[in-house]
Design a protein around this motif. Sequence first.
Motif, mmCIF file in Angstrom:
data_model
loop_
_atom_site.group_PDB
_atom_site.id
_atom_site.type_symbol
_atom_site.label_atom_id
_atom_site.label_comp_id
_atom_site.label_asym_id
_atom_site.label_seq_id
_atom_site.Cartn_x
_atom_site.Cartn_y
_atom_site.Cartn_z
ATOM 1 N N ALA A 34 15.355 2.585 10.222
ATOM 2 C CA ALA A 34 14.757 0.738 9.844
ATOM 3 C C ALA A 34 15.282 0.227 10.823
ATOM 4 O O ALA A 34 16.304 0.334 11.490
ATOM 5 C CB ALA A 34 15.623 0.645 8.563
ATOM 6 N N GLY A 35 13.973 -0.017 11.249
ATOM 7 C CA GLY A 35 13.666 -0.921 12.425
ATOM 8 C C GLY A 35 12.931 -0.622 13.466
ATOM 9 O O GLY A 35 11.992 -0.944 14.206
ATOM 10 N N ASN A 36 12.479 0.966 13.318
ATOM 11 C CA ASN A 36 11.260 1.304 14.253
ATOM 12 C C ASN A 36 9.834 0.891 13.147
ATOM 13 O O ASN A 36 10.493 0.822 11.571
ATOM 14 C CB ASN A 36 11.416 2.916 13.989
ATOM 15 N N ASN A 37 9.023 0.536 13.966
ATOM 16 C CA ASN A 37 8.374 -0.190 12.605
ATOM 17 C C ASN A 37 7.279 1.444 11.990
ATOM 18 O O ASN A 37 6.901 0.612 11.110
ATOM 19 C CB ASN A 37 7.047 -0.737 13.648
ATOM 20 N N PHE A 38 6.987 2.267 12.565
ATOM 21 C CA PHE A 38 7.074 3.323 12.126
ATOM 22 C C PHE A 38 7.310 3.616 10.368
ATOM 23 O O PHE A 38 6.937 3.465 9.967
ATOM 24 C CB PHE A 38 6.243 4.813 12.307
ATOM 25 N N HIS A 39 8.644 3.723 11.339
ATOM 26 C CA HIS A 39 9.491 4.187 9.762
ATOM 27 C C HIS A 39 9.648 3.492 8.378
ATOM 28 O O HIS A 39 10.350 3.354 7.587
ATOM 29 C CB HIS A 39 10.679 4.884 10.662
ATOM 30 N N ASP A 40 9.273 1.938 9.549
ATOM 31 C CA ASP A 40 9.628 0.832 7.925
ATOM 32 C C ASP A 40 8.505 0.841 7.134
ATOM 33 O O ASP A 40 9.298 0.825 6.539
ATOM 34 C CB ASP A 40 9.732 -0.544 8.638
ATOM 35 N N TYR A 41 7.328 1.196 7.628
ATOM 36 C CA TYR A 41 7.002 1.175 6.930
ATOM 37 C C TYR A 41 6.427 2.594 5.870
ATOM 38 O O TYR A 41 6.240 2.623 4.470
ATOM 39 C CB TYR A 41 5.103 1.314 7.115
ATOM 40 N N THR A 42 6.507 3.528 6.526
ATOM 41 C CA THR A 42 6.703 5.449 6.307
ATOM 42 C C THR A 42 7.710 5.416 4.794
ATOM 43 O O THR A 42 7.872 6.155 4.246
ATOM 44 C CB THR A 42 6.193 6.493 6.910
ATOM 45 N N ASP A 43 9.534 5.078 5.379
ATOM 46 C CA ASP A 43 9.847 5.142 4.739
ATOM 47 C C ASP A 43 10.632 4.077 3.639
ATOM 48 O O ASP A 43 11.469 4.247 3.272
ATOM 49 C CB ASP A 43 11.166 5.440 5.745
ATOM 50 N N ILE A 44 10.054 2.982 4.095
ATOM 51 C CA ILE A 44 10.443 1.822 2.842
ATOM 52 C C ILE A 44 9.510 1.064 2.332
ATOM 53 O O ILE A 44 9.627 1.299 0.823
ATOM 54 C CB ILE A 44 11.544 0.920 3.987
#
Length: 579
Positions: A287-297
């Motif tokens: 969380a905090g990385n823009n890519f992972h914010d969307y794909t993971d959360i």
Amino acid sequence: MGEKVIYDTIFARSFSRDDQKKLGYGAFLGCLLIAFSFCTVFKPYLGPLQVLNMRLSMDSGLKMLRMKDSSSTSMRIIVDDGTSNSNSQIEMVVANDTSSSNQTISFNNSPLLPVLNDTIRNSSVMEISSNPPFSSADDNDDRSSNSETPGINNATSSDDEAISDLSLPVVNDMINDGNSSQQVRDFVPVKIVKPMCDMGRRTDTCELNGDIRVNGKSSTVFMAATSSTQGENSSWIISPYARKGDEEAMRTVTKWSIKSGVIDGIPQCNQNHHKVAAIIFSLAGYAGNNFHDYTDIVIPLYLTARQFNGQVKFLVTNKNPWWISKFQHVLRALSNYELIDIDKEENTHCFETVIVGLRRNPKELNIDPSKPPYHSMKDFREFLRSAYSLKKHTAIKLMKDNIGRTRRFAAPRLLLLSRRRTRAFTNANEIAKMARKLGFKVTVAEATSDVAKIAQLVNSCDVLMGVHGAGLTNMVFLPENAILIQVLPIGGFEWLAKTDFGEPSKDMNLRYLEYKIQTEESTLIQQFPPGHDVLSNPYAIQAKGWYEFKSIYLQKQNVNLDLNRFRPILLKALELLHQ
């Protein structure tokens, strides 16, 4: 035989042939009249009531668990044989047309249940009434107004009265009240409530329904049972972050225990949440990385929460205030309630439905519309447009004049994503100048954490270009048929670029262009000598592990585009905007 002969002889002597015919016809009509009068006066019911009563009579000692009274118009009966079979509960709704009572009755440990289940399998709906059944409009109104159990008017009273040894005549009196016309409808089997856990490839989720208690201090969710006959005790461990298998990401995620059955020392409810579901998820991991914010959360949260239409509370573990502020528009669009920092809660929160973990597709930035809950990336992007009040739905379509020149009254907008530290364009101004000469209206900007602002900017554009990185995830805000241009640095990014942005762009109805730089366009040539593995054999660096790869190709490399080589990419973008 002799009696029949004597009867026929007397009958023949007493009347003439014509009189006999007339008398026969009259007798036939008289019988019909008598039968009609009987049906009109006594109104016998020959439908499912006889079958139901016959089978109910097999058990004269049904036991009631609870009865609830309220101001609705139906009675709900739940029969449970206490086994773990999937069809071991039955619900009946008895609606009173003249009364204002709404009753829920539950039966447990009844040998009657298997017989009733057989009946239900043959007919999923049974009605007992002397009046016409409810209209479909009434039924639809009941379903639309009920947020707990579709098709059932649930009791609203909080008073529970324990009753035992309810005999069969009492049940019949409830169904056949002489002072009112009542109906039994929506007579369907109900499964024993058990946790529904899905241990997927990229995420674990458990959905629990019933008496659910969430204790944040112990990171435990309890699914209470009233007796050991309702199912075996079970337990699960869930890490509620949707990147299962990534040890680095999951290392910081709090593990939650799920316990089901008759549990000693189960905590008492301190705070009840009626008619509101709960979702437990983590803001740790990446969380905090823009890519992972969307794909993971964000996308998994959308998939998990959208079904509740805002009637859901988010119980956040590993709370991250910065993340919550960043995505406040998304959170408010999915939930009508403030988030709960469940790790710090002293109270035990009680719900009827709790989901631990978030659903997600194994692919990045992707939703599989063929699987429940049957949403798509198009649906998700429409949700974002609504959450951020985005106005532009479709990219510009360029038109040509009579001599084949592009009309200039509406120039396509190009957003050039810049980066401050790494993988930045060292000649961004020259790129923008060339693009303007080709007919683009160019904006150079960095993707900041102000999602509302960046969403408006990206949505206003027709083309988004940038070096491979998390900033390109903002393509989710592009209008339909817009173009994404991904610039690949050296280092063997082909698979990563395709997986993270190339394939997902197709599901978003975007056009995708890719430009792979040459070694001379990378600033790494200034840091390593010619022939070094970093420049000539990136796969040898990859073999040393992710951190070695990341430290060089992601953190030390910038891009100096060859304008002559890149120019055809912009021309191709213009061509696509004409289509």
